[in-house]
Design an enzyme around this catalytic site. Structure first.
Site, mmCIF file in Angstrom:
data_model
loop_
_atom_site.group_PDB
_atom_site.id
_atom_site.type_symbol
_atom_site.label_atom_id
_atom_site.label_comp_id
_atom_site.label_asym_id
_atom_site.label_seq_id
_atom_site.Cartn_x
_atom_site.Cartn_y
_atom_site.Cartn_z
ATOM 1 N N SER A 31 13.180 1.328 -33.805
ATOM 2 C CA SER A 31 12.040 1.537 -32.910
ATOM 3 C C SER A 31 12.497 2.137 -31.587
ATOM 4 C CB SER A 31 11.257 0.237 -32.673
ATOM 5 O OG SER A 31 12.034 -0.702 -32.009
ATOM 6 N N GLY A 32 11.529 2.544 -30.787
ATOM 7 C CA GLY A 32 11.802 3.060 -29.446
ATOM 8 C C GLY A 32 12.751 4.242 -29.428
ATOM 9 N N TYR B 290 13.830 -4.334 -11.385
ATOM 10 C CA TYR B 290 14.702 -3.753 -12.420
ATOM 11 C C TYR B 290 16.112 -3.439 -11.898
ATOM 12 C CZ TYR B 290 15.942 -1.654 -16.831
ATOM 13 O OH TYR B 290 16.559 -1.402 -18.034
ATOM 14 N N THR C 146 7.545 0.557 -24.962
ATOM 15 C CA THR C 146 8.228 0.211 -26.213
ATOM 16 C C THR C 146 8.091 -1.297 -26.386
ATOM 17 O OG1 THR C 146 10.383 -0.261 -25.242
ATOM 18 C CG2 THR C 146 10.019 2.025 -25.919
HETATM 19 P P1 NAI Z 1 13.080 -1.306 -28.814
HETATM 20 O O1 NAI Z 1 12.753 -2.759 -28.724
HETATM 21 O O2 NAI Z 1 11.998 -0.366 -29.144
HETATM 22 O O3 NAI Z 1 14.269 -1.103 -29.902
HETATM 23 C C1 NAI Z 1 15.351 -1.990 -29.969
HETATM 24 C C2 NAI Z 1 16.121 -1.786 -31.259
HETATM 25 O O4 NAI Z 1 17.212 -2.722 -31.286
HETATM 26 C C3 NAI Z 1 15.321 -2.042 -32.538
HETATM 27 O O5 NAI Z 1 15.693 -1.106 -33.527
HETATM 28 C C4 NAI Z 1 15.776 -3.444 -32.982
HETATM 29 O O6 NAI Z 1 15.668 -3.692 -34.393
HETATM 30 C C5 NAI Z 1 17.242 -3.365 -32.562
HETATM 31 N N1 NAI Z 1 17.867 -4.675 -32.420
HETATM 32 C C6 NAI Z 1 17.585 -5.655 -31.528
HETATM 33 N N2 NAI Z 1 18.410 -6.709 -31.723
HETATM 34 C C7 NAI Z 1 19.234 -6.385 -32.749
HETATM 35 C C8 NAI Z 1 20.288 -7.053 -33.415
HETATM 36 N N3 NAI Z 1 20.706 -8.267 -33.062
HETATM 37 N N4 NAI Z 1 20.889 -6.419 -34.453
HETATM 38 C C9 NAI Z 1 20.501 -5.165 -34.850
HETATM 39 N N5 NAI Z 1 19.507 -4.489 -34.240
HETATM 40 C C10 NAI Z 1 18.879 -5.094 -33.207
HETATM 41 O O7 NAI Z 1 13.808 -0.957 -27.436
HETATM 42 P P2 NAI Z 1 13.908 0.375 -26.542
HETATM 43 O O8 NAI Z 1 12.945 0.283 -25.445
HETATM 44 O O9 NAI Z 1 13.959 1.581 -27.388
HETATM 45 O O10 NAI Z 1 15.340 0.154 -25.872
HETATM 46 C C11 NAI Z 1 16.522 0.772 -26.326
HETATM 47 C C12 NAI Z 1 17.424 1.035 -25.130
HETATM 48 O O11 NAI Z 1 16.771 1.966 -24.261
HETATM 49 C C13 NAI Z 1 17.714 -0.230 -24.297
HETATM 50 O O12 NAI Z 1 19.045 -0.180 -23.842
HETATM 51 C C14 NAI Z 1 16.762 -0.057 -23.124
HETATM 52 O O13 NAI Z 1 17.201 -0.738 -21.970
HETATM 53 C C15 NAI Z 1 16.821 1.450 -22.939
HETATM 54 N N6 NAI Z 1 15.738 2.028 -22.135
HETATM 55 C C16 NAI Z 1 14.415 1.728 -22.393
HETATM 56 C C17 NAI Z 1 13.416 2.245 -21.577
HETATM 57 C C18 NAI Z 1 11.965 1.966 -21.819
HETATM 58 O O14 NAI Z 1 11.142 2.256 -20.953
HETATM 59 N N7 NAI Z 1 11.590 1.446 -22.966
HETATM 60 C C19 NAI Z 1 13.736 3.140 -20.445
HETATM 61 C C20 NAI Z 1 15.133 3.444 -20.330
HETATM 62 C C21 NAI Z 1 16.100 2.881 -21.130
#
Ligand code: NAI
Length: 397
Positions: A51-52, A237, A277
């Site tokens: 995801s994301g 943040y 996300t």
């Molecule tokens: P999300 O929640 O959409 O995706 C997280 C992913 O990690 C998923 O695929 C989930 O299955 C996986 N995951 C979580 N725990 C796990 C585990 N123990 N083992 C295997 N897989 C696991 O999150 P998002 O928002 O895409 O975040 C990804 C990165 O992007 C993070 O580092 C976040 O801080 C960063 N980010 C997010 C922003 C936002 O606005 N959403 C902005 C800038 C950076």
């Protein structure tokens, strides 16, 4: 069975598999429009692929001009007596399905990325699927807990300010309301634990594992995602627990550069834009900013989702050193941080209240994106049509 959205606060308790497929197809179409550029990766491991940003990275690299072979690791649940399963479970299935139809190679590993067993499964997959080596590792895990390998206990992250408490608002999609929250300052223990969960330690240990097992190609690159944001989000943040974890992640890049020097590899941080996300709607105090930002960026024609961000990262910024800031970070939050955008966002935030937020900002757009993450809100999906549960049970990621 007819599947309806079930929302509890900011958490979706149901998802619509047909809508998840529509979401994947939409992202694939965007990736297919990109122009090729030299030096694209061919064999990619994506940690957090369901995801994301991780999902969008995977789609950009599989279905865009890179046509890379990808291994996606995620922690998701399938259909059971307890429910339909998670959106990420179906995202994995439909990415793989679309890749196979296009003659591309992908595989999914559903398991805890922090466990030794998952690492060994990944190693085996790299050997069989990627000729023994990957040339890019995307680190996109977002989680609230990480097991301590020495004690078996868990480090748990806390999303809190540091130093002093902060007043703000948080969104509730279930009641369509904006609610006042007071976030108390984090303790030292909470700060340290958040850095353990969301800092760079696990990224480094993954790269060490892959390097020790000779699974990284000459010139291998790795990228992790970060957020910095404008001044008025810093208390919650950038200068809070999550920001300290991200600072640690940024520093870890140098340790990984040193680790990969023998194979001329390189670690990068891509600083992304704030987006809806599964993980981000959980951050208390950030959602009013998201509501205002969506409204302004849409009005200016600058709004991007995860796939637009990742396509821009890999097909425009990836190999251009001019696209780095003075710390060497790749900035795809550049449009978000434009002065004109931030001036208008500040003006909206100054006026936003629990009574007027739906008119002042883009609540409808943010809610719609949240629903879409879970397969709801697609105009071409018939949500009144029953979904064949027995057929869903036969699908494997
Ligand atoms: P999300 O929640 O959409 O995706 C997280 C992913 O990690 C998923 O695929 C989930 O299955 C996986 N995951 C979580 N725990 C796990 C585990 N123990 N083992 C295997 N897989 C696991 O999150 P998002 O928002 O895409 O975040 C990804 C990165 O992007 C993070 O580092 C976040 O801080 C960063 N980010 C997010 C922003 C936002 O606005 N959403 C902005 C800038 C950076």
């Amino acid at each position: 069975m007819i599947i309806q959205p079930q929302i509890q606060g900011v958490v979706a308790r149901s998802c619509h598999p047909i809508g998840c497929k529509a979401a994947i197809d939409e992202q694939i179409r965007h990736a297919q429009l990109q122009q090729t550029t030299p030096g694209l990766p061919k064999n990619v491991l994506v940690l957090g692929a369901s995801s994301g940003f991780g999902l969008a990275s995977r789609i950009a690299l599989t279905f865009g001009p890179a046509n890379a072979s990808t291994i996606g690791v995620s922690f998701e649940r399938g259909i059971s007596d307890k429910g339909i399963g998670s959106a990420g479970w179906y995202n994995n299935i439909y990415v793989k399905d679309a890749a196979e139809k296009a003659g591309l190679i992908t595989s999914n590993i559903v398991g805890d990325a922090f466990s030794e067993q998952t690492r060994q499964t990944v190693a085996d997959a790299i050997r069989t699927q990627c000729g023994g080596k990957v040339d890019l590792v995307v680190y996109s895990l977002a989680t609230g807990v990480r097991p301590n390998p020495e004690t078996g206990e868990f480090w748990r992250s806390s999303i809190k300010p540091v130093g002093e408490s902060v007043e703000g608002y948080s969104i509730n999609f279930e009641s369509n309301s904006l609610n006042q929250v007071t976030l108390s300052a984090a303790s030292d223990q909470e700060i340290n634990d958040t850095v353990k969960v969301m800092g760079g330690e696990d990224w480094l240990s993954w790269m060490q594992f892959l390097q020790d097992n000779a699974l990284l190609a000459e010139g291998c690159r790795t990228v992790a995602y970060s957020y910095i944001g404008p001044e008025h989000t810093h208390a919650i943040y950038h200068k809070g627990t999550l920001g300290l974890a991200k600072t640690h992640l940024h520093q870890t890049r140098h340790d990984i550069d040193a680790l990969l020097s023998g194979i001329h590899g390189k670690a990068d941080i891509a600083v992304c834009k704030a987006l809806v996300t599964k993980a981000s709607v959980f951050i208390p105090g950030l959602t009013p900013y998201l509501l205002a930002l969506y409204r302004v960026m849409k009005a200016k024609g600058l709004q991007e989702g995860c796939i637009e961000q990742m396509d821009r990262l890999f097909y425009q910024k990836w190999n251009d050193d001019n696209n780095r800031d003075n710390e060497g970070l790749i900035r795809i939050d550049d449009w978000e941080l434009q002065q004109d955008v931030q001036d208008e966002v500040s003006a909206i935030l100054a006026e936003m209240t629990p009574e007027n937020f739906e008119q002042m900002a883009d609540y409808k757009g943010v809610l719609n994106d949240f629903l879409k993450l879970n397969g709801f809100g697609y105009s071409d999906v018939d949500y009144q049509a029953p979904v064949d549960i027995e057929q869903l049970k036969t699908l494997v990621p």
